[in-house]
Design an enzyme around this catalytic site. Structure first.
Site, mmCIF file in Angstrom:
data_model
loop_
_atom_site.group_PDB
_atom_site.id
_atom_site.type_symbol
_atom_site.label_atom_id
_atom_site.label_comp_id
_atom_site.label_asym_id
_atom_site.label_seq_id
_atom_site.Cartn_x
_atom_site.Cartn_y
_atom_site.Cartn_z
ATOM 1 C CG ASP A 7 5.854 -11.791 -2.337
ATOM 2 O OD1 ASP A 7 5.416 -10.674 -2.676
ATOM 3 O OD2 ASP A 7 5.129 -12.804 -2.287
ATOM 4 C CB CYS A 64 3.208 -10.997 -0.038
ATOM 5 S SG CYS A 64 1.773 -11.519 0.913
ATOM 6 N N GLY A 65 1.505 -10.456 -2.331
ATOM 7 C CA GLY A 65 0.358 -10.325 -3.211
ATOM 8 C C GLY A 65 -0.926 -9.985 -2.481
ATOM 9 C CB THR A 66 -3.210 -11.764 -0.389
ATOM 10 O OG1 THR A 66 -2.399 -12.662 0.382
ATOM 11 C CG2 THR A 66 -3.644 -12.399 -1.697
ATOM 12 N N GLY A 67 -0.894 -9.988 1.207
ATOM 13 C CA GLY A 67 -0.528 -9.567 2.557
ATOM 14 C C GLY A 67 -0.764 -10.652 3.585
ATOM 15 C CB ILE A 68 -2.965 -13.631 3.584
ATOM 16 C CG1 ILE A 68 -4.234 -12.814 3.352
ATOM 17 C CG2 ILE A 68 -3.261 -14.802 4.525
ATOM 18 C CD1 ILE A 68 -5.301 -13.522 2.530
ATOM 19 C CG HIS A 97 -8.052 -0.381 19.671
ATOM 20 N ND1 HIS A 97 -9.360 -0.720 19.464
ATOM 21 C CD2 HIS A 97 -8.046 0.962 19.822
ATOM 22 C CE1 HIS A 97 -10.120 0.363 19.496
ATOM 23 N NE2 HIS A 97 -9.325 1.403 19.702
ATOM 24 C CG HIS A 133 -6.531 -0.781 23.960
ATOM 25 N ND1 HIS A 133 -7.526 -1.539 23.388
ATOM 26 C CD2 HIS A 133 -6.973 0.500 23.919
ATOM 27 C CE1 HIS A 133 -8.513 -0.762 23.012
ATOM 28 N NE2 HIS A 133 -8.212 0.493 23.328
#
Length: 142
Positions: A7, A64-68, A97, A133
């Site tokens: 973004d 993005c700004g935080t990646g969240i 993993h 895994h």
């Protein structure tokens, strides 16, 4: 081939990632955005996630700004395992993993130098193919 998306908040860091990819001759497809003009991150998370899930691209990088937010949006797409990483250890671990297929970064919380080390670790670390895994990934998919 890598799918790239960001973004407006991630645009400056994505420029650094693109330079790294080009310097290392790593092919990519950029799904945008292409400026710092305000946009909605779910649109770009979805574009990259579908490109990876549909097999158009092998892996993706989202910023993005935080990646969240962008990682949450990408993880709504079946078959996607997007991992937000802020350190090299996590980037390696999520590949080994979790067989993560999308790396998410936060441009406002991770500097360019560290971000490029994270990208390198993510791209160079293979999945371990360890039975435990594989079993856990199957549980996530179910």
């Amino acid at each position: 081939m890598l799918a790239l998306g960001c973004d407006h908040g991630g645009f400056p860091l994505m420029a650094e990632v693109i330079k790294y990819l080009e310097d290392n001759k790593i092919p990519y497809k950029n799904f945008g955005t292409f400026s710092e003009e305000s946009v909605d991150y779910p649109e770009f998370g979805k574009l990259v996630a579908h490109a990876v899930a549909d097999g158009e691209c092998e892996q993706g990088i989202l910023i993005c700004g935080t990646g969240i937010g962008i990682s949450i949006a990408a993880n709504k797409v079946k078959g996607i395992r997007a991992a937000l990483c802020g350190d090299v250890f996590s980037a390696k671990a999520t590949r080994e993993h979790n067989d993560a297929n999308i790396l998410a970064l936060g441009a406002r919380v991770t500097g360019a130098g560290l971000a490029l080390e994270i990208v390198k670790a993510f791209l160079e670390t293979p999945f371990s193919n360890d039975e435990r895994h594989i079993r856990r990934i199957k549980q996530i998919e179910d």
